[in-house]
Design an enzyme around this catalytic site. Structure first.
Site, PDB file in Angstrom:
ATOM      1  N   HIS A   1       0.626  -1.209   0.235  1.00  0.00           N
ATOM      2  CA  HIS A   1       0.046  -0.043   0.166  1.00  0.00           C
ATOM      3  C   HIS A   1       0.528   1.008   0.103  1.00  0.00           C
ATOM      4  CE1 HIS A   1      -2.854   3.464   1.282  1.00  0.00           C
ATOM      5  NE2 HIS A   1      -3.255   2.455   0.626  1.00  0.00           N
TER       6      HIS A   1
ATOM      7  N   SER B   1      -8.095 -15.015   0.766  1.00  0.00           N
ATOM      8  CA  SER B   1      -8.729 -13.833   0.692  1.00  0.00           C
ATOM      9  C   SER B   1      -9.917 -13.452  -0.072  1.00  0.00           C
ATOM     10  CB  SER B   1      -7.317 -13.061  -0.833  1.00  0.00           C
ATOM     11  OG  SER B   1      -8.394 -12.146  -1.839  1.00  0.00           O
TER      12      SER B   1
END
Length: 555
Positions: free
Chosen positions: A263, A466
């Site tokens: 990120h 996920s």
């Protein structure tokens, strides 16, 4: 100045129906339907396959039908050209100021109760009410008389938020929640300024709720009793800024190591704190390349290791293997006092503890800090998060502030006490069983979406642990904006959250197929592009059968 619209015009209820996607054109002649394995949640096989147009390009008729498609392809190609040959290189972030990380996950709206139905879009009148000229703040009564009143504006805005929330697929926010019991407290200016454990002279705070939230996560992550410290942040980015600040204070000459798919806030921290940082290439699934990481650490053995571990990357939802990274440090004989491990937990650190047989995230391991987003999995009307760290590290940034009658240990001074109250309420109401139900729903529904897209012969992948479904980027920009998909070069993703239902997925896939049939399918924009990496066999899955001349395994 002319009056924009008569007020009573805006009081009509919206009756417009959902815009349908454009009608089907001829299907692509060679779009093969790939074998699909409808696996169970426990198996989590990734059986989808990357499919590429045989001619490696858009049909001219398709491009003419949708000018946006050509614009998208040209834009992506321009960006990709700048990225060529960088995927396998360890970038020294301190000297290379080119863009690192991934696109921001922040959406542009907040919502309550997304529901199961798709809300119709705004009428033309409502769009006018929310235009920039209509919502401007008047300076005189004459100007005010020419504008819609606040009630009309807010009514249209409420409709806009309901519509956007009902077709929200691309960003990790749980929009299904109900905090109506807390509305009464919005009239108070609740400010947890200063350290959460040392009360300041300002009495309108929610520290008791904030400390309860931190204690919950400390128990969840097995922090040593009396050995942890934390606070409720404004977002995951603040948690990363705080964790990496602690790392720098503990190791002023350390090097920050993190993956290229990290990120962007982690690279922001390196820039803010003037830290040397290494951007390590990733495996096709999005995990950090462990061999390259080990080699890079070994080259810089004279300096401490500051390691950022991703518990779910932004675009692919990949989880770095914490235990493998710890083994690398052990094999390289890096002593405990010479490394700091920060976990960017974001969304998945709130999910993995509730997944059976998932790798353990625990302070019983030699980790030092973690950032977790609060508004993503739990659902909250304001962005928020949790920063958690070992108490001895926080002493290095602590400073007494007489003005507060407290100490400064956090990134922000004034801190939103409402966020702590909302997180406490969500955790109390949901409980462990409720959170686990939400997590199971997300992961099962993500498998459903992956299989539906695969059945339509389109490229699609889903990482283990996920709920982020990665797919080829649609060629129609209007479709991307309607469903608010997050894109990176030639791929897009859907983050399946509790408010995403199978009924909505069916509608999404129906419109996705219409988009494919009308505008064609995107080709890989470069060798080693994200779409090409979806074809890599390291993702696993049965029935792998690449189409076209592009290599099926680029790693």
């Amino acid at each position: 100045m002319a009056t924009y619209i008569a007020r009573n015009l805006f009081r009509r209820a919206a009756t417009s129906s959902v815009r349908r996607s454009t009608t089907h054109a001829n299907s692509l002649a060679n779009a093969s339907l790939l074998p699909s394995s409808l696996s169970t949640l426990s198996a989590r096989f990734k059986s989808t396959n990357a499919v590429i147009n045989d001619d490696h390009s858009l049909d001219h008729e398709d491009a003419a039908t949708n000018p946006d498609a050509t614009t998208i392809a040209d834009s992506i190609t321009a960006t990709a050209t700048a990225s060529d040959d960088k995927d396998e290189v360890v970038n020294d972030y301190t000297s290379d100021k080119s863009r690192s990380g991934t696109p921001s996950p922040w959406a542009v709206f907040d919502a309550w109760g997304a529901g199961s139905d798709i809300v119709p879009p705004l009428s033309t009148e409502e769009e006018s009410v929310l235009s920039t000229p209509s919502v401007r703040i008047p300076m005189t009564e004459e100007e005010r008389a020419e504008l819609p009143d606040e009630a009309d504006i807010l009514k249209a805005y409420d409709h806009q938020l309901k519509n956007k929330s009902s077709v929200h697929f691309g960003y990790p926010y749980n929009l299904m929640y109900n905090h109506s019991e807390l509305y009464e407290f919005m009239k108070y200016t609740i400010n947890n300024l200063g350290d959460p454990y040392i009360t300041s002279n300002y009495g309108v705070h929610s520290r008791q709720f904030e400390c309860s939230v931190i204690d919950y996560f400390a128990d969840l992550l097995k922090c040593p009793k009396d050995g942890y410290w934390g606070y409720v942040t404004t977002c995951g980015t603040e948690g990363n800024l705080h964790g990496i600040l602690l790392a720098r204070e503990c190791h002023p000459d350390g090097i920050l190591y993190t993956s290229q798919e990290t990120h962007y806030s982690v690279f922001k921290a390196a820039k803010y704190y003037r830290m040397d940082a290494k951007s390590i290439p990733t495996l096709p699934m999005g995990e950090i390349d462990y061999d390259l990481l080990a080699a890079e650490i070994n080259k810089n053995r004279d300096r401490p290791v500051i390691m950022n571990v991703n518990i779910g990357t932004t675009v692919k939802g990949a989880v770095d293997n914490l235990d493998r990274i710890l083994r690398i440090l052990k094999n390289l004989n890096i002593p405990r006092e010479r490394f700091h491990i920060h976990l960017d937990g974001a969304l998945f650190a709130m999910m993995m503890p509730f997944v059976d047989y998932a790798p353990e995230i625990s302070f019983q391991k030699p980790i030092d800090s973690i950032a977790i987003s609060g508004h993503k999995m739990l659902g909250c009307p304001m962005p928020c998060g949790i920063a958690l760290a070992r108490k001895e590290h926080v002493k290095k940034v602590e400073q007494r502030i007489d003005y507060l009658n407290s100490v400064d240990t956090t990134i922000m001074g004034s801190r939103n006490g409402q966020a702590a109250l909302y997180l406490w309420y969500s955790l109390r109401k949901k409980g462990v069983d409720g959170i686990k139900r939400d997590v199971v729903h997300c992961m099962e529904t993500a498998c459903y979406l992956r299989d539906k897209i695969t059945e339509e012969g389109m490229s699609c992948r889903l990482n283990d642990l996920s709920s982020t479904v990665v797919l080829e980027r649609p060629m129609d920009d209007k479709f991307i904006k309607r469903w608010q998909l997050a894109c990176e070069e030639d791929i897009a993703h859907v983050v399946v959250m509790p408010n995403i239902t199978r009924q909505k997925i069916d509608k999404f896939v129906e419109e996705l197929v219409e988009c494919k049939n009308t505008y064609g399918r995107i080709s890989p924009v470069r060798e080693g592009s994200p779409l090409n990496k979806l074809a890599c066999s390291s993702w696993g899955g049965a029935g792998f059968s690449p189409v076209g001349d592009y290599p099926s395994d680029l790693h």
